[in-house]
Design an enzyme around this catalytic site. Structure first.
Site, PDB file in Angstrom:
ATOM      1  N   CYS A 182      -1.621   4.718 -11.058  1.00  0.00           N
ATOM      2  CA  CYS A 182      -0.953   3.451 -11.362  1.00  0.00           C
ATOM      3  C   CYS A 182      -1.682   2.824 -12.542  1.00  0.00           C
ATOM      4  CB  CYS A 182      -0.890   2.532 -10.133  1.00  0.00           C
ATOM      5  SG  CYS A 182      -2.457   1.842  -9.575  1.00  0.00           S
TER       6      CYS A 182
ATOM      7  N   ASN B  36      -5.476   1.132 -10.820  1.00  0.00           N
ATOM      8  CA  ASN B  36      -6.094   1.900  -9.742  1.00  0.00           C
ATOM      9  C   ASN B  36      -6.785   0.999  -8.718  1.00  0.00           C
ATOM     10  OD1 ASN B  36      -8.680   4.435  -9.371  1.00  0.00           O
ATOM     11  ND2 ASN B  36      -6.704   4.373  -8.369  1.00  0.00           N
TER      12      ASN B  36
ATOM     13  N   CYS C  90      -4.371  -1.088  -6.509  1.00  0.00           N
ATOM     14  CA  CYS C  90      -3.342  -1.466  -5.529  1.00  0.00           C
ATOM     15  C   CYS C  90      -2.525  -0.253  -5.070  1.00  0.00           C
ATOM     16  CB  CYS C  90      -2.395  -2.527  -6.090  1.00  0.00           C
ATOM     17  SG  CYS C  90      -3.161  -4.107  -6.486  1.00  0.00           S
ATOM     18  N   ARG C  91      -1.585   0.180  -5.914  1.00  0.00           N
ATOM     19  CA  ARG C  91      -0.631   1.216  -5.521  1.00  0.00           C
ATOM     20  C   ARG C  91      -1.266   2.587  -5.356  1.00  0.00           C
ATOM     21  NH1 ARG C  91       3.447   0.211 -10.312  1.00  0.00           N
ATOM     22  NH2 ARG C  91       1.439  -0.162 -11.303  1.00  0.00           N
ATOM     23  N   SER C  92      -1.984   3.061  -6.356  1.00  0.00           N
ATOM     24  CA  SER C  92      -2.514   4.430  -6.254  1.00  0.00           C
ATOM     25  C   SER C  92      -3.593   4.576  -5.184  1.00  0.00           C
ATOM     26  CB  SER C  92      -2.964   4.976  -7.616  1.00  0.00           C
ATOM     27  OG  SER C  92      -3.918   4.153  -8.235  1.00  0.00           O
TER      28      SER C  92
ATOM     29  N   ASP D 175       4.537  -3.200  -8.602  1.00  0.00           N
ATOM     30  CA  ASP D 175       3.126  -3.568  -8.513  1.00  0.00           C
ATOM     31  C   ASP D 175       2.988  -4.832  -7.670  1.00  0.00           C
ATOM     32  OD1 ASP D 175       0.442  -4.125  -8.884  1.00  0.00           O
ATOM     33  OD2 ASP D 175       0.491  -3.751 -11.045  1.00  0.00           O
TER      34      ASP D 175
END
Length: 149
Positions: free
Chosen positions: A7, A10, A12-14, A120
């Site tokens: 993401c 690096n 939140c999402r990933s 995000d």
């Protein structure tokens, strides 16, 4: 099999995708995450991401943000990007067609054609983090089935 989730920062999402995927694949698989920017390098995931993962019995608290590197394109078999901007940035770093073939949009690879991107949650609240978790969980399950088929 080596899988990289990517993401922007690096945090939140990933990290969530990494944590979720680790619970779904065999132990001999290697799953990691990275960002396209180095702004948060060395930092732990966002506290809201850590809390959301913990709510689902997944510990991502010790992960540390890192930027994607040239070596990642040689190391990883599959590189999943959380949104189109991240995908385009990652593709721009590849050196050849073999490396480009490893890169895909996470939701496209997961077969979710209703959503092109994992939004995000950084500027959102805990509900946004939970929605992202659920989307990533379904996507990781679908990708796992494809990989293990």
């Amino acid at each position: 099999m080596k899988i990289l989730m990517v993401c922007l920062g690096n945090i939140c999402r990933s990290p969530l995708a990494e944590g979720i995927m680790k619970t779904k694949v065999p132990e001999n698989f290697f799953v990691d995450s990275a960002g396209t920017i180095s702004m948060h390098e060395g930092k732990h995931p966002d506290k809201r991401a850590i809390k959301t993962a913990a709510h689902h019995n997944i510990d991502i608290a010790n992960q540390k943000s890192r930027p994607i590197t040239k070596a990642d394109f040689d190391t990883f078999d599959k590189i999943y990007c959380m949104d189109i901007d991240v995908y385009e940035d990652v593709i721009s770093k590849t050196r050849n067609e073999d490396q480009r073939q490893k890169v895909s949009l996470f939701l496209e690879a997961a077969g979710d054609h209703k959503n092109a991107e994992v939004s995000d949650p950084y500027w959102g609240d805990m509900n946004d983090f939970e929605e992202v978790f659920q989307l990533l969980d379904r996507g990781c399950e679908s990708i796992k089935k494809q990989i293990l088929a």
